[in-house]
Design a protein around this motif. Structure first.
Motif, mmCIF file in Angstrom:
data_model
loop_
_atom_site.group_PDB
_atom_site.id
_atom_site.type_symbol
_atom_site.label_atom_id
_atom_site.label_comp_id
_atom_site.label_asym_id
_atom_site.label_seq_id
_atom_site.Cartn_x
_atom_site.Cartn_y
_atom_site.Cartn_z
ATOM 1 N N HIS A 1 -4.569 3.987 -1.352
ATOM 2 C CA HIS A 1 -5.231 5.043 -2.107
ATOM 3 C C HIS A 1 -6.652 4.575 -2.355
ATOM 4 O O HIS A 1 -6.956 3.408 -2.219
ATOM 5 N N GLY A 2 -7.534 5.518 -2.728
ATOM 6 C CA GLY A 2 -8.923 5.143 -2.968
ATOM 7 C C GLY A 2 -9.724 5.119 -1.669
ATOM 8 O O GLY A 2 -9.238 5.549 -0.618
ATOM 9 N N PRO A 3 -10.956 4.590 -1.744
ATOM 10 C CA PRO A 3 -11.874 4.678 -0.603
ATOM 11 C C PRO A 3 -11.387 3.958 0.647
ATOM 12 O O PRO A 3 -11.843 4.260 1.745
ATOM 13 N N GLN B 1 -8.244 4.046 1.722
ATOM 14 C CA GLN B 1 -6.993 4.623 2.229
ATOM 15 C C GLN B 1 -7.048 4.694 3.759
ATOM 16 O O GLN B 1 -8.070 5.045 4.345
ATOM 17 N N CYS B 2 -5.927 4.371 4.367
ATOM 18 C CA CYS B 2 -5.822 4.207 5.822
ATOM 19 C C CYS B 2 -6.653 5.223 6.614
ATOM 20 O O CYS B 2 -6.457 6.429 6.516
#
Lengths: 74, 410
Positions: free
Chosen positions: B351-353, B355-356
């Motif tokens: 999650h967040g910047p 994230q895959c």
């Protein structure tokens, strides 16, 4: 429903286009979020809200606009 | 201000003041479940003190909500050199090599991510569906003509994502054995620093040669496209190594372990086999249930108050995606594999910047490959007792080393 994009935050994960394809898309060149429909019909509201919540970068804000005839959702 | 937070009644820490060590043993006979202690720790305190092997006292985040919050919070850094390693005392961790943007923050990270994210959009990845279907069919043909038993990892789980990432990047698929071997070393926690260094150097050397070739004679692929960016040869080669490693060993383990999980849950396997329309939801649920890429680490850049705790600048937080994805506060009966559930909101892609980046590719690959496998071999089953399947216990990405399967011939 009002939708605001913060495209500077977008990381192009695609959760919005995956979750609410009738409301959001991704720019073909830079991959960032694109709003397809600034005033989506009520049928799209739930998906749009879910997409905003799933966005990993908090790049989408959904607010319930007080429009005549729009139902208020808790 | 509390001088001694551990005595403060507002902090749950008062009840559990002792830092814990990270549980790593999965329960006997339950290879798909996280260590049982993680559930207990999450129930007591979704964010709590954790002892690291180098003597550092950091934090363990296990609750879905707090894991998500920290991953999205820019006050936490992904820079390797700020982190403490949870499995062994490895001393100072070096910063990310050029191109490995997983270990960068803010604008330094964005510089790479922005160049790449247009290449991995939902639409572009869905356009690859036909190619994935075609190659999956070729893998299944090869399995069928060989006849059971075959190793599903070697014949199916590794080739499909391996070919796709090679084609996307513009890397010759003929070199796949070379990459597979080095990626396996890079992700092996038991490998020495030296072995990892050698594997990394071999891949970098190969990619640097390839980048020069793409600069001289661009082809229709991602590496060639990136030669027009402001990335140096070294940065571009590093991006190539990073994307290859990510592409080779993540979805491959989901396909291998996911098939084993389906074979272990025959009702779920039958549901997916009989209704391919279930595929997209099934992929999300398998991602949630198996969470093969875990855990991740962040370092607080400043003092942060979160979930009733005070994390100090410089402290490392271990984020357990496995524990978060089994949090009953988020998912009903979380320990059950249920392909019909809405698993949306899992953090198996992070999650967040960070994230895959390749998550939409992974989704397409899995949504094609799982149903195709079950349709081709409706009687698919293990060819060895389940206890004999070798698990990747010491790898950064969990999975199975081999999965011998067989089926009834027509």
């Amino acid at each position: 429903m009002d939708i605001t994009l913060h495209r500077d935050r977008c990381v192009g994960a695609g959760m919005c286009a995956l979750t609410a394809p009738g409301v959001f898309d991704q720019d073909d060149e830079d991959g960032r979020v694109v709003l397809l429909d600034t005033k989506p019909s009520p049928a799209h509201h739930a998906a749009a809200r879910l997409a905003a919540g799933l966005c990993p970068a908090a790049a989408i804000t959904v607010t319930a606009a007080r429009e005549p005839g729009s139902s208020s959702t808790p | 201000m509390h001088n001694e937070p551990s005595t403060s009644p507002v902090h749950d820490a008062a009840q559990h003041p002792e830092p814990v060590t990270l549980p790593t043993e999965r329960p006997a006979g339950c290879p798909f479940d996280p260590p049982a202690e993680l559930a207990q720790l999450r129930e007591e305190q979704p964010l709590r003190r954790l002892s690291f092997p180098d003597g550092h006292t950091g934090w363990l985040a296990t609750g879905h909500s707090v894991v998500r919050s920290i991953m999205a919070d820019p006050r936490f850094s992904a820079r390797y050199e700020l982190l403490h390693y949870p499995l062994a005392d490895v001393g100072d961790i070096p910063p990310a090599p050029p191109g490995e943007f997983l270990g960068l923050d803010g604008l330094e990270h964005t510089r790479y991510r922005r160049l790449l994210m247009g290449k991995f959009t939902v639409r572009r990845m869905r356009q690859l569906t036909e190619r994935v279907e075609q190659f999956t069919a070729e893998c299944l043909d090869a399995m069928e003509s060989h006849g059971g038993p075959v190793d599903l990892v070697e014949t199916f789980a590794q080739p499909i994502p391996g070919l796709m990432i090679c084609e996307l990047l513009g890397v010759p698929y003929a070199e796949r054995d070379f990459f597979q071997e080095h990626v396996t070393t890079l992700f092996n926690q038991a490998a020495s620093e030296e072995e990892r260094g050698t594997a990394m150097a071999a891949m970098m050397e190969y990619l640097q040669g390839l980048v020069l070739a793409k600069r001289a004679e661009p082809t229709d692929d991602l590496l060639s496209d990136l030669t027009t960016s402001d990335l140096t040869d070294e940065e571009l080669s590093g991006v190539g190594v990073f994307l290859l490693a990510a592409g080779f060993d993540t979805t491959a383990n989901m396909l291998g372990l996911g098939t084993f999980a389906l074979l272990s849950n025959p009702d779920q396997l039958a549901a997916l086999r009989d209704d391919p329309g279930l595929a997209e939801g099934a992929v999300e649920e398998l991602m949630r249930y198996l969470t093969v890429a875990d855990p991740t680490l962040r370092s607080a850049l400043e003092d942060v108050e979160i979930a009733g705790q005070k994390i100090k600048a410089g402290e490392t937080v271990l984020l357990s995606f496995q524990a978060a994805n089994r949090d009953p506060a988020k998912f009903l009966e979380p320990d059950r594999l249920d392909l019909h559930r809405k698993a949306t909101g899992h953090v198996a892609f992070g999650h967040g910047p960070h994230q895959c980046l390749g998550q939409q590719l992974a989704r397409v690959e899995m949504a094609v490959a799982f149903p195709a496998l079950l349709t081709r071999f409706p009687t698919l089953r293990l060819a060895v007792p389940a206890e004999e399947v070798p698990f990747r216990a010491n790898m950064n990405i969990y999975g199975v080393h081999r999965l011998l399967v067989t089926w009834d011939k027509e």
